[in-house]
Write a protein that holds these residues in place. Sequence first.
Motif, PDB file in Angstrom:
ATOM      1  N   ARG A 124      -1.085 -23.201  55.659  1.00  0.00           N
ATOM      2  CA  ARG A 124      -1.285 -22.508  54.382  1.00  0.00           C
ATOM      3  C   ARG A 124      -2.099 -23.340  53.401  1.00  0.00           C
ATOM      4  NH1 ARG A 124       4.656 -21.342  52.434  1.00  0.00           N
ATOM      5  NH2 ARG A 124       4.721 -23.588  52.838  1.00  0.00           N
ATOM      6  N   ARG A 125      -2.749 -24.386  53.896  1.00  0.00           N
ATOM      7  CA  ARG A 125      -3.414 -25.318  52.990  1.00  0.00           C
ATOM      8  C   ARG A 125      -4.541 -24.657  52.213  1.00  0.00           C
ATOM      9  NH1 ARG A 125      -3.186 -30.900  55.428  1.00  0.00           N
ATOM     10  NH2 ARG A 125      -1.051 -30.468  54.780  1.00  0.00           N
ATOM     11  N   GLY A 126      -5.376 -23.887  52.904  1.00  0.00           N
ATOM     12  CA  GLY A 126      -6.473 -23.220  52.212  1.00  0.00           C
ATOM     13  C   GLY A 126      -5.972 -22.253  51.159  1.00  0.00           C
ATOM     14  N   LEU A 127      -4.984 -21.440  51.525  1.00  0.00           N
ATOM     15  CA  LEU A 127      -4.418 -20.482  50.582  1.00  0.00           C
ATOM     16  C   LEU A 127      -3.725 -21.199  49.433  1.00  0.00           C
ATOM     17  CD1 LEU A 127      -3.627 -17.604  49.766  1.00  0.00           C
ATOM     18  CD2 LEU A 127      -1.620 -17.822  51.256  1.00  0.00           C
ATOM     19  N   GLY A 128      -2.982 -22.249  49.766  1.00  0.00           N
ATOM     20  CA  GLY A 128      -2.247 -22.976  48.732  1.00  0.00           C
ATOM     21  C   GLY A 128      -3.162 -23.592  47.696  1.00  0.00           C
ATOM     22  N   PHE A 129      -4.195 -24.295  48.158  1.00  0.00           N
ATOM     23  CA  PHE A 129      -5.118 -24.915  47.216  1.00  0.00           C
ATOM     24  C   PHE A 129      -5.962 -23.860  46.502  1.00  0.00           C
ATOM     25  CE2 PHE A 129      -4.018 -28.824  49.363  1.00  0.00           C
ATOM     26  CZ  PHE A 129      -4.157 -29.780  48.373  1.00  0.00           C
ATOM     27  N   GLY A 130      -6.208 -22.741  47.171  1.00  0.00           N
ATOM     28  CA  GLY A 130      -6.955 -21.665  46.523  1.00  0.00           C
ATOM     29  C   GLY A 130      -6.189 -21.067  45.352  1.00  0.00           C
ATOM     30  N   ILE A 131      -4.891 -20.819  45.555  1.00  0.00           N
ATOM     31  CA  ILE A 131      -4.050 -20.293  44.478  1.00  0.00           C
ATOM     32  C   ILE A 131      -3.991 -21.281  43.317  1.00  0.00           C
ATOM     33  CG2 ILE A 131      -1.672 -19.698  43.846  1.00  0.00           C
ATOM     34  CD1 ILE A 131      -1.336 -18.589  46.683  1.00  0.00           C
ATOM     35  N   HIS A 132      -3.798 -22.546  43.667  1.00  0.00           N
ATOM     36  CA  HIS A 132      -3.695 -23.575  42.629  1.00  0.00           C
ATOM     37  C   HIS A 132      -4.987 -23.689  41.831  1.00  0.00           C
ATOM     38  CE1 HIS A 132      -3.835 -27.712  41.042  1.00  0.00           C
ATOM     39  NE2 HIS A 132      -2.555 -27.524  40.825  1.00  0.00           N
ATOM     40  N   GLU A 133      -6.123 -23.707  42.526  1.00  0.00           N
ATOM     41  CA  GLU A 133      -7.407 -23.855  41.846  1.00  0.00           C
ATOM     42  C   GLU A 133      -7.708 -22.642  40.969  1.00  0.00           C
ATOM     43  OE1 GLU A 133     -10.907 -25.672  40.631  1.00  0.00           O
ATOM     44  OE2 GLU A 133      -9.153 -26.479  41.673  1.00  0.00           O
ATOM     45  N   ALA A 134      -7.317 -21.450  41.438  1.00  0.00           N
ATOM     46  CA  ALA A 134      -7.551 -20.241  40.651  1.00  0.00           C
ATOM     47  C   ALA A 134      -6.783 -20.298  39.329  1.00  0.00           C
ATOM     48  CB  ALA A 134      -7.135 -19.009  41.453  1.00  0.00           C
ATOM     49  N   LEU A 135      -5.509 -20.665  39.388  1.00  0.00           N
ATOM     50  CA  LEU A 135      -4.709 -20.771  38.171  1.00  0.00           C
ATOM     51  C   LEU A 135      -5.236 -21.885  37.270  1.00  0.00           C
ATOM     52  CD1 LEU A 135      -1.155 -20.266  39.714  1.00  0.00           C
ATOM     53  CD2 LEU A 135      -2.371 -18.689  38.206  1.00  0.00           C
ATOM     54  N   ASP A 136      -5.686 -22.968  37.882  1.00  0.00           N
ATOM     55  CA  ASP A 136      -6.246 -24.087  37.137  1.00  0.00           C
ATOM     56  C   ASP A 136      -7.469 -23.641  36.331  1.00  0.00           C
ATOM     57  OD1 ASP A 136      -6.246 -27.334  37.190  1.00  0.00           O
ATOM     58  OD2 ASP A 136      -8.290 -26.583  37.140  1.00  0.00           O
ATOM     59  N   GLN A 137      -8.370 -22.913  36.970  1.00  0.00           N
ATOM     60  CA  GLN A 137      -9.594 -22.479  36.299  1.00  0.00           C
ATOM     61  C   GLN A 137      -9.323 -21.407  35.247  1.00  0.00           C
ATOM     62  OE1 GLN A 137     -11.776 -25.253  37.386  1.00  0.00           O
ATOM     63  NE2 GLN A 137     -12.874 -23.597  36.428  1.00  0.00           N
ATOM     64  N   ILE A 138      -8.335 -20.567  35.487  1.00  0.00           N
ATOM     65  CA  ILE A 138      -7.964 -19.577  34.472  1.00  0.00           C
ATOM     66  C   ILE A 138      -7.530 -20.293  33.194  1.00  0.00           C
ATOM     67  CG2 ILE A 138      -6.245 -17.823  33.861  1.00  0.00           C
ATOM     68  CD1 ILE A 138      -6.305 -16.942  36.808  1.00  0.00           C
TER      69      ILE A 138
END
Length: 294
Positions: A124-138
């Motif tokens: 789930r690494r790609g999905l996990g970091f993707g979710i985190h980065e999305a919230l970070d940029q928001i």
Amino acid sequence: MRLIVLLGLVSLFSDITYEGARGILGPYLGLLGASALAVGFVAGLGELLGYGLRLLSGWFADKSRAHWSVAAVGYVVNLLSVPTLALTGSWHQAAVLVALERTGKAIRTPSRDTILSCAASGGRRGLGFGIHEALDQIGAVIGPLAVGWVMKLGGSYRDAFALLGIPAVLALFALWTARRSYPHAIEPEGRDALRTEKGFPKGFWLYMIPMGLIGAGFPDFALIGYHLGKTAIVPVHLIPYLYALAMGVDALCALAFGWLFDKKGVKVMALSAAGSALCLPLAFSHNTGLLALG
């Protein structure tokens, strides 16, 4: 997955806090009497601390295995330094808080990333970091927009910094919730993730040298904001809006260039660096349109 979302919320509220502050830091330092040289020095020193100290904090966290505690200390220093800017009366005092804010980020980032990496293991690494980065940029977009809104309504710089204390507290609450819910997030599954090889390949250093030169050639937004505040090219409340625009473009370009990198390889990075370098002088233009493009 719940831990990934909680860490994403921590980053969301954290970015609202310190990216909101970065949107007005330059003109605020100018208001307190700082020169362009002083603003550049303060911003540069902050970035040096923010990245350089990660080597030490990451090493200490791995040795002590106290990743949650190290992250907590870093977040407290990082986040509470921002609303404290509302109490400063000179640019020297503000400079100390900027250095503390960046130091806090240096302390907490390696531990946070370690915990996140372990939480996102198991395919789930790609999905996990993707979710985190999305919230970070928001958060990186919301913060400057909120600060600009305060300034547009007639609020002062101090009002804006004080308001950023709200997301700072929310970030710390989300971190406390994550720590309480997953006290052993990196044990035992995360042990293998903490193992590292000694030394770096030659390609690593060939990559780091140009990246270091690129970093040396790009001014922090604090200096750009200082320029905008001193020249009054745009109203003060629009300065953080421009920073929010930059953060939004950054998020979109990250997706686009990430896709291109998978297709074309490392030459895409050279293209992006060249494009950024060519646009950089426009950020100091006296034309509003060119300035926004830069």
